[in-house]
Scaffold this motif. Structure first.
Motif, PDB file in Angstrom:
ATOM      1  N   MET A  32       7.985 -18.133 -21.164  1.00 36.67           N
ATOM      2  CA  MET A  32       6.811 -18.491 -21.789  1.00 36.67           C
ATOM      3  C   MET A  32       6.743 -17.776 -23.148  1.00 36.67           C
ATOM      4  N   ALA A  33       7.069 -18.558 -24.082  1.00 34.97           N
ATOM      5  CA  ALA A  33       7.158 -17.894 -25.662  1.00 34.97           C
ATOM      6  C   ALA A  33       5.580 -17.670 -26.027  1.00 34.97           C
ATOM      7  N   GLU A  34       4.599 -18.298 -25.176  1.00 36.97           N
ATOM      8  CA  GLU A  34       3.159 -18.191 -25.764  1.00 36.97           C
ATOM      9  C   GLU A  34       2.496 -16.910 -25.267  1.00 36.97           C
ATOM     10  N   LEU A  35       3.170 -16.188 -24.353  1.00 41.28           N
ATOM     11  CA  LEU A  35       2.546 -14.960 -24.117  1.00 41.28           C
ATOM     12  C   LEU A  35       2.127 -14.081 -25.314  1.00 41.28           C
ATOM     13  N   LEU A  36       3.419 -13.973 -26.270  1.00 41.48           N
ATOM     14  CA  LEU A  36       2.855 -12.897 -27.449  1.00 41.48           C
ATOM     15  C   LEU A  36       1.825 -13.588 -28.025  1.00 41.48           C
ATOM     16  N   ASP A  37       1.624 -15.256 -28.405  1.00 41.03           N
ATOM     17  CA  ASP A  37       0.626 -15.981 -29.133  1.00 41.03           C
ATOM     18  C   ASP A  37      -0.813 -15.515 -28.174  1.00 41.03           C
ATOM     19  N   LYS A  38      -0.717 -15.380 -27.137  1.00 38.13           N
ATOM     20  CA  LYS A  38      -1.850 -15.209 -26.438  1.00 38.13           C
ATOM     21  C   LYS A  38      -2.398 -13.772 -26.366  1.00 38.13           C
ATOM     22  N   TRP A  39      -1.222 -12.907 -26.439  1.00 34.03           N
ATOM     23  CA  TRP A  39      -1.516 -11.510 -26.602  1.00 34.03           C
ATOM     24  C   TRP A  39      -2.272 -11.165 -27.708  1.00 34.03           C
ATOM     25  N   LEU A  40      -1.588 -11.791 -29.088  1.00 34.60           N
ATOM     26  CA  LEU A  40      -2.251 -11.740 -30.571  1.00 34.60           C
ATOM     27  C   LEU A  40      -3.724 -12.301 -30.385  1.00 34.60           C
ATOM     28  N   ASP A  41      -3.763 -13.258 -29.972  1.00 36.79           N
ATOM     29  CA  ASP A  41      -5.249 -13.904 -30.135  1.00 36.79           C
ATOM     30  C   ASP A  41      -6.327 -13.653 -29.116  1.00 36.79           C
ATOM     31  N   ARG A  42      -5.742 -12.356 -28.238  1.00 32.73           N
ATOM     32  CA  ARG A  42      -6.742 -11.773 -27.279  1.00 32.73           C
ATOM     33  C   ARG A  42      -7.037 -13.005 -26.052  1.00 32.73           C
ATOM     34  N   THR A  43      -6.326 -13.847 -25.850  1.00 33.32           N
ATOM     35  CA  THR A  43      -6.434 -14.752 -24.622  1.00 33.32           C
ATOM     36  C   THR A  43      -5.788 -14.450 -23.545  1.00 33.32           C
ATOM     37  N   LEU A  44      -4.625 -13.656 -23.400  1.00 28.47           N
ATOM     38  CA  LEU A  44      -3.805 -13.476 -22.303  1.00 28.47           C
ATOM     39  C   LEU A  44      -4.666 -13.007 -20.977  1.00 28.47           C
ATOM     40  N   THR A  45      -4.388 -13.723 -19.988  1.00 29.60           N
ATOM     41  CA  THR A  45      -4.976 -13.447 -18.541  1.00 29.60           C
ATOM     42  C   THR A  45      -4.159 -12.943 -17.736  1.00 29.60           C
ATOM     43  N   ILE A  46      -4.562 -12.370 -16.520  1.00 25.58           N
ATOM     44  CA  ILE A  46      -3.663 -12.004 -15.450  1.00 25.58           C
ATOM     45  C   ILE A  46      -2.955 -13.084 -14.667  1.00 25.58           C
ATOM     46  N   ASP A  47      -3.583 -14.462 -14.916  1.00 23.60           N
ATOM     47  CA  ASP A  47      -2.759 -15.438 -14.316  1.00 23.60           C
ATOM     48  C   ASP A  47      -1.637 -16.002 -15.111  1.00 23.60           C
ATOM     49  N   ASP A  48      -1.743 -15.664 -16.570  1.00 24.34           N
ATOM     50  CA  ASP A  48      -0.467 -15.886 -17.304  1.00 24.34           C
ATOM     51  C   ASP A  48       0.472 -15.060 -16.996  1.00 24.34           C
ATOM     52  N   ILE A  49       0.204 -13.971 -16.867  1.00 23.98           N
ATOM     53  CA  ILE A  49       1.291 -13.000 -16.587  1.00 23.98           C
ATOM     54  C   ILE A  49       1.880 -13.024 -15.136  1.00 23.98           C
ATOM     55  N   LYS A  50       0.967 -13.542 -14.219  1.00 16.85           N
ATOM     56  CA  LYS A  50       1.604 -13.833 -12.686  1.00 16.85           C
ATOM     57  C   LYS A  50       2.193 -15.089 -12.933  1.00 16.85           C
ATOM     58  N   GLU A  51       2.086 -16.295 -13.759  1.00 18.53           N
ATOM     59  CA  GLU A  51       3.073 -17.232 -14.155  1.00 18.53           C
ATOM     60  C   GLU A  51       4.502 -16.756 -14.718  1.00 18.53           C
ATOM     61  N   TRP A  52       4.275 -15.956 -15.430  1.00 23.09           N
ATOM     62  CA  TRP A  52       5.325 -15.588 -16.201  1.00 23.09           C
ATOM     63  C   TRP A  52       6.209 -14.735 -15.153  1.00 23.09           C
ATOM     64  N   LEU A  53       5.677 -13.933 -14.355  1.00 19.56           N
ATOM     65  CA  LEU A  53       6.331 -13.130 -13.182  1.00 19.56           C
ATOM     66  C   LEU A  53       7.089 -14.069 -12.290  1.00 19.56           C
ATOM     67  N   ARG A  54       6.392 -15.082 -11.903  1.00 17.21           N
ATOM     68  CA  ARG A  54       6.931 -15.967 -10.875  1.00 17.21           C
ATOM     69  C   ARG A  54       8.215 -16.699 -11.418  1.00 17.21           C
ATOM     70  N   GLU A  55       8.210 -16.782 -12.783  1.00 12.00           N
ATOM     71  CA  GLU A  55       9.583 -17.467 -13.343  1.00 12.00           C
ATOM     72  C   GLU A  55      10.663 -16.319 -13.390  1.00 12.00           C
ATOM     73  N   GLN A  56      10.481 -15.222 -13.300  1.00 16.38           N
ATOM     74  CA  GLN A  56      11.613 -14.385 -13.144  1.00 16.38           C
ATOM     75  C   GLN A  56      12.392 -14.253 -11.774  1.00 16.38           C
ATOM     76  N   GLY A  57      13.584 -14.528 -12.186  1.00 15.02           N
ATOM     77  CA  GLY A  57      14.362 -14.576 -10.992  1.00 15.02           C
ATOM     78  C   GLY A  57      14.455 -13.393 -10.137  1.00 15.02           C
ATOM     79  N   GLN A  58      14.183 -12.163 -10.673  1.00 16.23           N
ATOM     80  CA  GLN A  58      14.210 -10.901  -9.776  1.00 16.23           C
ATOM     81  C   GLN A  58      12.754 -10.966  -9.012  1.00 16.23           C
TER      82      GLN A  58
END
Length: 115
Positions: free
Chosen positions: A1-27
């Protein structure tokens, strides 16, 4: 999710965005499949990561011991202060900060020692 940094910078990053990213991680997928992490654990980890984002944007005045250790790159303290779920996800904090946080978060974190 390359857009996480974009969302961070434009102050729209949500917990759900982070959960989605976490679910994509193999670990995380492996740990959840083996029952070592639950949905509640995933929510907790995402909330902690989101707390770093909120701290960066001055929405919270300070971080707890664990997150302070994470943002100041103090591995020994991060391990010591991590709860069970975060100790399993500790490498993902490094990935999250390295790949999805603005590079100047480290500069801000250094100020924690001079405060």
């Amino acid at each position: 999710m390359a857009e996480l940094l974009d969302k961070w910078l434009d102050r729209t990053l949500t917990i759900d965005d982070i959960k989605e990213w976490l679910r994509e991680q193999g670990q995380i997928r492996f740990l959840m499949e083996k029952g070592a992490l639950t949905e509640d654990d995933l929510e907790h980890i995402a909330e902690c990561m989101h707390q770093i984002y909120r701290w960066y944007h001055d929405e919270v005045p300070s971080l707890g011991h664990f997150l302070t250790a994470v943002v100041t790159n103090n591995f020994m303290d991060a391990c010591a202060y991590a709860d069970r779920a975060n100790s399993l996800a500790l490498p993902l904090y490094a990935t999250f900060l390295y790949n999805h946080a603005p590079a100047d978060y480290a500069t801000k974190a250094k100020k924690l020692f001079s405060a």
